[in-house]
Design a protein around this motif. Structure first.
Motif, mmCIF file in Angstrom:
data_model
loop_
_atom_site.group_PDB
_atom_site.id
_atom_site.type_symbol
_atom_site.label_atom_id
_atom_site.label_comp_id
_atom_site.label_asym_id
_atom_site.label_seq_id
_atom_site.Cartn_x
_atom_site.Cartn_y
_atom_site.Cartn_z
ATOM 1 N N ALA A 9 14.243 59.053 68.373
ATOM 2 C CA ALA A 9 13.517 59.415 69.590
ATOM 3 C C ALA A 9 13.019 58.157 70.293
ATOM 4 O O ALA A 9 13.112 58.025 71.513
ATOM 5 C CB ALA A 9 12.359 60.340 69.244
ATOM 6 N N VAL A 10 12.515 57.204 69.505
ATOM 7 C CA VAL A 10 12.008 55.964 70.089
ATOM 8 C C VAL A 10 13.150 55.200 70.768
ATOM 9 O O VAL A 10 13.024 54.727 71.902
ATOM 10 C CB VAL A 10 11.345 55.083 69.004
ATOM 11 C CG1 VAL A 10 11.033 53.698 69.550
ATOM 12 C CG2 VAL A 10 10.071 55.748 68.499
ATOM 13 N N ARG A 12 15.932 56.329 71.982
ATOM 14 C CA ARG A 12 16.385 57.014 73.207
ATOM 15 C C ARG A 12 15.452 56.740 74.363
ATOM 16 O O ARG A 12 15.867 56.440 75.469
ATOM 17 C CB ARG A 12 16.463 58.518 72.955
ATOM 18 C CG ARG A 12 17.891 59.028 72.799
ATOM 19 C CD ARG A 12 17.981 60.512 73.066
ATOM 20 N NE ARG A 12 16.879 61.274 72.503
ATOM 21 C CZ ARG A 12 16.807 61.639 71.221
ATOM 22 N NH1 ARG A 12 17.753 61.305 70.381
ATOM 23 N NH2 ARG A 12 15.759 62.334 70.791
ATOM 24 N N ARG A 13 14.149 56.855 74.063
ATOM 25 C CA ARG A 13 13.169 56.650 75.132
ATOM 26 C C ARG A 13 13.292 55.264 75.748
ATOM 27 O O ARG A 13 13.102 55.079 76.939
ATOM 28 C CB ARG A 13 11.758 56.776 74.560
ATOM 29 C CG ARG A 13 11.338 58.188 74.326
ATOM 30 C CD ARG A 13 9.853 58.221 74.620
ATOM 31 N NE ARG A 13 9.555 59.074 75.736
ATOM 32 C CZ ARG A 13 9.020 60.274 75.572
ATOM 33 N NH1 ARG A 13 8.799 60.764 74.380
ATOM 34 N NH2 ARG A 13 8.719 60.998 76.636
ATOM 35 N N THR A 146 6.178 49.197 76.561
ATOM 36 C CA THR A 146 6.596 50.559 76.248
ATOM 37 C C THR A 146 6.815 51.364 77.515
ATOM 38 O O THR A 146 6.703 50.840 78.622
ATOM 39 C CB THR A 146 5.572 51.238 75.321
ATOM 40 O OG1 THR A 146 6.092 52.496 74.901
ATOM 41 C CG2 THR A 146 4.233 51.444 76.009
ATOM 42 N N LEU A 150 5.398 57.068 75.148
ATOM 43 C CA LEU A 150 5.774 56.478 73.860
ATOM 44 C C LEU A 150 4.600 55.628 73.373
ATOM 45 O O LEU A 150 4.268 54.628 73.992
ATOM 46 C CB LEU A 150 7.034 55.625 74.030
ATOM 47 C CG LEU A 150 7.534 54.900 72.781
ATOM 48 C CD1 LEU A 150 7.829 55.868 71.660
ATOM 49 C CD2 LEU A 150 8.789 54.095 73.105
#
Ligand code: ADP
Ligand code: MG
Length: 682
Positions: A9-10, A12-13, A146, A150
């Protein structure tokens, strides 16, 4: 969620593909949570980590909804400060937090202490519940760049997982690693993500710490390896080796009313030597506006046609291509050479005959716009592709012209640019190119007197323009740039033209702008060149390449809105003849600091290289690479300007590695160019 899912998930973000990308996601700054500050020393103005026990918590609704928590020292402090306390307030919170923050709870907080209504307080500190004796972190806490949604906590977890799991092994052979006297890759990234408390923070922030330098070196090395590899691959391709073309060149030069400058002579020899080799030339010819690149291009065509091959010359706009065409015809047709014109506006029979001449291999030299790289154009014997004002084309377009040749032999490629590239950029981004530089203007040119004048004095300027043009010379009036809208731009240009035509009834006042049809533009340019118009009102379409020696005065309205390189290019339209030339930069308030600096640089500097350097400092390297370079990976860590020493080392190391350590090259590029990204330029 499982660890792996969190990490996905990280990734992708952040738009990343691999764990290595996370390893190279470096902190912006650090927070020191390795020490606890006693509550009584938590004074306003300090950013500290403290620990305490909640003695009171209150959900208030007035003056606003907030949760106010009072904290006391967890362990009894000295008798001298028995009542050390600290407040903290949350303005955004949920029911879970209200339930959690109850008297008796033990907390560790990190944040800035401020003077508050009740006494020293923290607003929205980072906090967590802890048990007595919970160990403190041993390293500084990284704060990462960031994206919305996130959290730092999620990012930190993902990064430390990536550090633990991915391959951080050394890519450099030991001899090189040792010679660098920099930390190993693994050591460097570990330090940057989790520095020890006694690290030189200043060096980290200024990115001069050896760990930073190691990453910069690795990045520069990847760039150099990638570019050098392209250059080597090209050297294995075959190109037609051209004869010298000496007779034709002799005839052209003796017909000219002037001699080549020393710089033109040198560059012409460089190009001639390249063309004589059986491998494709890949050369950038840079020279300030007015340095005489067109003549060099004409000379470059000669060995090609003398050897029975075709040359194609492409420019980014019709006006520019048309000028090139006229010049090349003027110079080359008397030698008995055929010059063919091709542009989108060319229709019907004329187009058909141009196409058939090109496609049948009869056209020796073809000049034009993007039309040259369109479907249906096919040079059976393309030996040389020349791209003028190359930075205004994308990489694909530049290579597309070369690709118009037949596959067995790769044509030579000459790119020309009036935007000089500072040495640091030439060494980094352009490392796969050979660069020739025209560092000298033809003799007799006088520096263009540049004056910076406030808009309120516009009437005076118009009066001066009248006298100037009635004296037999010509002038340009460049209209303000309206960035928001092309329509507004057009309106402003039409208005300026109407106003100047009315104010100067004794002068012929012409107009060119981007929305006109190509033939209309050409007609106006021809009239201006022939001297039938005194004043040419224009948008920045005349920015590059226009060459009318009798035009010696240029007025630029709202010069404060334009960039340095653009203003220098515009100004280069005057000062082409031998007469005294002037450029008037009209400006209006408000004037930003950057705009003020630009105008001052222009007034004081005439050298394109010096201006390009200033521009690089003001705007960064993107501007030099052309706007349409999609997919171009910029250097993220290194700055060729400030890290010139590392760049130099990386350059030498790249050739050495390619020769002796092909395995290391693969490993290094796999780490630094993972997505098939490439530093290719063409
Ligand atoms: P640019 O490098 O900006 O494309 P041009 O090729 O348009 O410059 O040249 C500017 C002008 O200088 C042209 O009028 C050209 O004919 C003239 N010129 C080129 N070389 C010389 C020379 N060696 N001596 C005098 N004039 C020259
Ligand atoms: Mg030119």
């Amino acid at each position: 969620m499982a660890k792996a899912q969190v990490e996905d998930a990280v990734l992708r973000r952040l738009g990343y593909a691999t764990q290595t990308d996370l390893v190279l996601h470096l902190p912006l700054r650090y927070e020191d949570e390795t020490r606890l500050t006693p509550l009584r020393e938590a004074r306003p103005g300090r950013t500290v980590t403290v620990e305490g026990v909640i003695v009171h918590a209150e959900l208030q609704t007035r003056p606003r909804r907030q949760l106010v928590v009072e904290l006391a020292a967890a362990e009894p402090e000295t008798a001298a400060h028995p009542a050390a306390q600290l407040f903290f307030r949350l303005l955004h919170f949920n029911a879970g937090q209200v339930a959690q923050l109850r008297p008796g709870a033990r907390l560790r907080l990190h944040g800035e202490v401020r003077p508050g209504f009740y006494g020293a307080e923290m607003v929205h500190p980072r906090y967590r519940l802890v048990k007595p004796g919970t160990p403190l972190p041993e390293t500084l806490t990284p704060v990462y760049p960031t994206v919305a949604g996130l959290s730092q906590t999620a990012l930190r977890k993902a990064v430390s997982l990536a550090l633990a799991q991915s391959d951080l092994s050394e890519t450099l052979p030991p001899a090189l690693a040792q010679r660098l006297a920099l930390p190993a890759f693994a050591e460097a990234v570990r330090l940057l993500h989790a520095p020890p408390p006694d690290v030189d923070l200043d060096a980290l922030e200024r990115r001069t710490h050896p760990a930073w330098r190691r990453l910069k070196f690795d990045e520069l090395l990847a760039q150099q390896l990638s570019l050098r590899r392209h250059a080597r691959a090209r050297a294995t391709l075959s190109a037609p080796a051209m004869q010298s073309g000496g007779d034709l060149a002799q005839r052209l030069l003796s017909a000219l009313p002037f001699a080549l400058t020393r710089a033109q002579e040198r560059v012409w020899q460089e190009i001639r030597a390249d063309l004589a080799r059986p491998h494709p030339m890949h050369r950038l010819l840079q020279g300030d506006v007015g340095s005489g690149k067109t003549l060099v291009a004409a000379l470059a065509c000669l060995p090609v046609v003398a050897s029975g091959w075709q040359a194609a010359v492409m420019a980014p706009t019709e006006i520019l291509a048309e000028q090139l065409h006229l010049k090349l015809r003027e110079w080359l047709e008397p030698l008995g050479l055929g010059v063919v014109w091709l542009a989108a506006a060319l229709k019907g029979k004329a187009r058909a005959s141009a196409l058939s001449a090109i496609n049948a291999g009869q056209a020796q030299i073809a000049v034009g716009t993007h039309a040259l790289i369109q479907e249906g154009v096919d040079f059976p014997r393309l030996g040389l592709a020349i791209v003028d004002e190359q930075h205004r084309f994308g990489v694909e377009q530049r290579l597309a012209l070369r690709a118009k040749g037949r596959p067995a032999l790769t044509p030579h490629l000459l790119m020309m640019s009036a935007t000089p590239i500072p040495r640091s950029l030439a060494m980094s981004y352009y490392a796969d190119l050979d660069v020739s530089t025209l560092d000298e203007l033809p003799p007799g040119r006088r520096p263009i007197a540049t004056r910076v004048i406030h808009m309120t004095r516009r009437p005076e300027v118009i009066a001066r323009l009248r006298d100037y043009c009635l004296g037999g010379a010509q002038a340009y009036w460049v209209c303000p740039l309206v960035e928001e809208s092309e329509k507004l731009q057009l309106k402003a240009t039409l208005a300026a033209h109407a106003e100047l035509a009315a104010a100067l009834p004794e002068l012929g006042v012409g107009l060119v702008h981007g929305r006109m049809k190509a033939e209309e533009k050409a007609a106006v340019m021809t009239a201006f060149k022939a001297g039938r118009l005194h004043l040419l009102v224009a948008t920045t379409v005349i920015e590059v390449g226009v060459d009318v020696p009798n035009a010696g005065l240029m007025v630029i309205e709202h010069a404060e809105r334009m960039g340095l390189a653009q203003l220098h290019q515009l100004r280069g339209r005057v000062g082409r003849g031998t007469r005294e030339s002037t450029c008037i930069l009209l400006y209006a308030e408000p004037l930003s600091d950057a705009a003020r600096r630009r105008l001052r640089i222009l007034r004081e500097q005439h050298d394109g290289f010096a201006i390009a350097r200033e521009d690089l400092l003001l705007r960064g390297p993107g501007e030099f690479m052309g706007a349409r370079q999609s997919g171009q990976p910029w250097l993220r860590f290194a700055d060729p300007e400030t890290d010139l020493d590392l760049l130099d080392t990386a350059r030498k190391a790249a050739d050495w590695l390619l020769d002796h350590h092909p395995g290391a090259v693969e490993r290094h590029l796999a780490r630094w160019l993972p997505k098939g990204l490439d530093y290719l330029r063409g």
